[in-house]
Every structure is written in C-alpha cells, then in structure tokens.
Design an enzyme around this catalytic site. Structure first.
Site, PDB file in Angstrom:
ATOM      1  N   HIS A   1       8.746  10.057  -4.641  1.00 45.68           N
ATOM      2  CA  HIS A   1       8.728  10.699  -3.333  1.00 45.68           C
ATOM      3  C   HIS A   1       9.886  11.677  -3.259  1.00 45.68           C
ATOM      4  CE1 HIS A   1      10.839   6.827  -3.216  1.00 45.68           C
ATOM      5  NE2 HIS A   1      11.709   7.418  -2.404  1.00 45.68           N
TER       6      HIS A   1
ATOM      7  N   HIS B   1      12.329  13.481  -0.703  1.00 48.04           N
ATOM      8  CA  HIS B   1      12.835  13.473   0.676  1.00 48.04           C
ATOM      9  C   HIS B   1      13.065  14.909   1.144  1.00 48.04           C
ATOM     10  CE1 HIS B   1      14.173   9.112   0.850  1.00 48.04           C
ATOM     11  NE2 HIS B   1      14.160   9.265  -0.462  1.00 48.04           N
TER      12      HIS B   1
ATOM     13  N   ASP C   1       9.617   9.517   7.413  1.00 48.19           N
ATOM     14  CA  ASP C   1      10.306   8.326   6.915  1.00 48.19           C
ATOM     15  C   ASP C   1      10.464   7.319   8.058  1.00 48.19           C
ATOM     16  OD1 ASP C   1      12.404   7.796   4.281  1.00 48.19           O
ATOM     17  OD2 ASP C   1      12.606   6.526   6.059  1.00 48.19           O
ATOM     18  N   ILE C   2      10.193   6.054   7.764  1.00 48.06           N
ATOM     19  CA  ILE C   2      10.236   5.000   8.772  1.00 48.06           C
ATOM     20  C   ILE C   2      11.671   4.706   9.226  1.00 48.06           C
ATOM     21  CG2 ILE C   2      10.464   2.959   7.274  1.00 48.06           C
ATOM     22  CD1 ILE C   2       8.078   1.743   8.780  1.00 48.06           C
TER      23      ILE C   2
ATOM     24  N   VAL D   1      11.610   2.446  -3.315  1.00 46.24           N
ATOM     25  CA  VAL D   1      10.141   2.467  -3.423  1.00 46.24           C
ATOM     26  C   VAL D   1       9.775   3.063  -4.782  1.00 46.24           C
ATOM     27  CG1 VAL D   1       7.982   3.342  -2.476  1.00 46.24           C
ATOM     28  CG2 VAL D   1       9.840   2.666  -0.923  1.00 46.24           C
TER      29      VAL D   1
ATOM     30  N   ASN E   1      15.403  10.416  -5.456  1.00 44.30           N
ATOM     31  CA  ASN E   1      16.201   9.316  -6.004  1.00 44.30           C
ATOM     32  C   ASN E   1      15.482   8.797  -7.242  1.00 44.30           C
ATOM     33  OD1 ASN E   1      18.340   9.243  -4.115  1.00 44.30           O
ATOM     34  ND2 ASN E   1      16.984   8.276  -2.624  1.00 44.30           N
TER      35      ASN E   1
HETATM   36  P1  AMP Z   1      14.234   5.731  -1.764  1.00 40.46           P
HETATM   37  O1  AMP Z   1      15.551   5.093  -1.520  1.00 40.46           O
HETATM   38  O2  AMP Z   1      14.361   7.138  -2.295  1.00 40.46           O
HETATM   39  O3  AMP Z   1      13.297   4.865  -2.585  1.00 40.46           O
HETATM   40  O4  AMP Z   1      13.605   5.919  -0.325  1.00 40.46           O
HETATM   41  C1  AMP Z   1      12.464   5.286   0.123  1.00 40.46           C
HETATM   42  C2  AMP Z   1      12.278   5.716   1.555  1.00 40.46           C
HETATM   43  O5  AMP Z   1      11.014   5.263   1.997  1.00 40.46           O
HETATM   44  C3  AMP Z   1      13.321   5.135   2.512  1.00 40.46           C
HETATM   45  O6  AMP Z   1      13.995   6.226   3.172  1.00 40.46           O
HETATM   46  C4  AMP Z   1      12.500   4.285   3.473  1.00 40.46           C
HETATM   47  O7  AMP Z   1      12.986   4.347   4.798  1.00 40.46           O
HETATM   48  C5  AMP Z   1      11.117   4.904   3.351  1.00 40.46           C
HETATM   49  N1  AMP Z   1      10.006   3.986   3.611  1.00 40.46           N
HETATM   50  C6  AMP Z   1       9.814   2.756   3.095  1.00 40.46           C
HETATM   51  N2  AMP Z   1       8.657   2.230   3.543  1.00 40.46           N
HETATM   52  C7  AMP Z   1       8.098   3.176   4.351  1.00 40.46           C
HETATM   53  C8  AMP Z   1       6.888   3.247   5.120  1.00 40.46           C
HETATM   54  N3  AMP Z   1       6.022   2.218   5.137  1.00 40.46           N
HETATM   55  N4  AMP Z   1       6.652   4.364   5.827  1.00 40.46           N
HETATM   56  C9  AMP Z   1       7.522   5.395   5.822  1.00 40.46           C
HETATM   57  N5  AMP Z   1       8.668   5.404   5.106  1.00 40.46           N
HETATM   58  C10 AMP Z   1       8.959   4.305   4.396  1.00 40.46           C
END
Ligand code: AMP
Ligand code: ZN
Length: 121
Positions: free
Chosen positions: A100, A102, A30-31, A96, A87
């Site tokens: 995904h 986590h 995760d970024i 996003v 989520n």
């Molecule tokens: P969510 O709130 O469950 O949609 O989490 C989306 C996650 O994706 C967040 O923890 C972000 O930090 C992570 N994220 C968004 N863009 C990227 C990316 N380009 N590379 C890695 N992680 C990302």
C-alpha cells in the site's frame, strides 16, 4: 487471498471509505489517519511488500504513483505538497502485509530529519 484485509477491501468484500477504484487499484481512507488527508493506494493483486514485487509489477507500481498523484490533485494537496510512503518490512513498522502507498497531506508533515528524531509520521 480471502484472509487478507486489503485484498477484501480492494474488491469490495470488506467495508472501507473508497475514494477511487479501477481495474488494478483501489484508494481508500486510512482507518487511523496520521494527517488531515491520509489515503492508501492498494493494488487489487496481492503482493506482500515492495520487496516482493517482480519485473511484471513495474507497470502496476507506476500506475499506483500516477493514481496517487491524481487523487492528491483532486484533494488539492498539490498546492502545498504532500508525502507518498511505502513501508517495507519490520524496521519500517509495516503492519499490513499487502502493498500500500500512503498519501499524507493537508498540513505540514515535518522534515525527514524531524521524523528520524521521533515523530510518528
Ligand atoms: P503500514 O504500517 O504501512 O502497514 O500501514 C498500514 C495502514 O493501514 C495503517 O495506517 C492502518 O491504520 C491502516 N489500516 C489497517 N486496517 C485498515 C482498514 N481496515 N481500513 C483502512 N485502513 C486500515
Ligand atoms: Zn492481499
């Protein structure tokens, strides 16, 4: 879906710190990590959220959990435990719109009761 960031990362079209990849899923860091280990298990198929999955996706979701377990073991998270989180939609804060899972670990993560009282995890 060329405009979807997780579609692009999962097939290597956009950069990410990839930890694992196979025909169906990719795992990357995760970024914006919320724990010492914070990885995302992402299917290569574009599915906006768990709420959009269909019966044909059940095997894929089982595979995502199996891969999460394997990666958690590789990172030795299984010794002290870890958290798996999907989520789903607005109230969860999903940002996003590509499914995904986590994987969070490497420190105590707080109980669910503590989270409901304002923690960020
Ligand atoms: P969510 O709130 O469950 O949609 O989490 C989306 C996650 O994706 C967040 O923890 C972000 O930090 C992570 N994220 C968004 N863009 C990227 C990316 N380009 N590379 C890695 N992680 C990302
Ligand atoms: Zn996508």
């Amino acid at each position: 879906m060329d405009e979807c960031i997780f579609c692009r990362i999962s097939v290597g079209k956009s950069p990410a710190n990839i930890e694992y990849s196979d025909n169906d899923v990719a795992v990357f860091w995760d970024i914006n990590p919320r724990a010492p280990v914070h990885l995302l298990v992402v299917p290569k198929k574009h599915i906006p959220s768990v709420d959009d999955m269909s019966e044909v996706d059940e095997k894929l979701f089982g595979h995502m959990i199996g891969v999460a377990r394997k990666v958690a073991k590789d990172k030795e998270l299984n010794k002290d435990g870890y958290r798996l989180v999907f989520n789903v939609g607005k109230n969860s804060g999903q940002i996003v719109d590509h499914v995904h899972l986590h994987i969070l670990g490497g420190q105590p993560l707080g109980t669910m009761n503590e989270q409901m009282n304002g923690s960020q995890l």
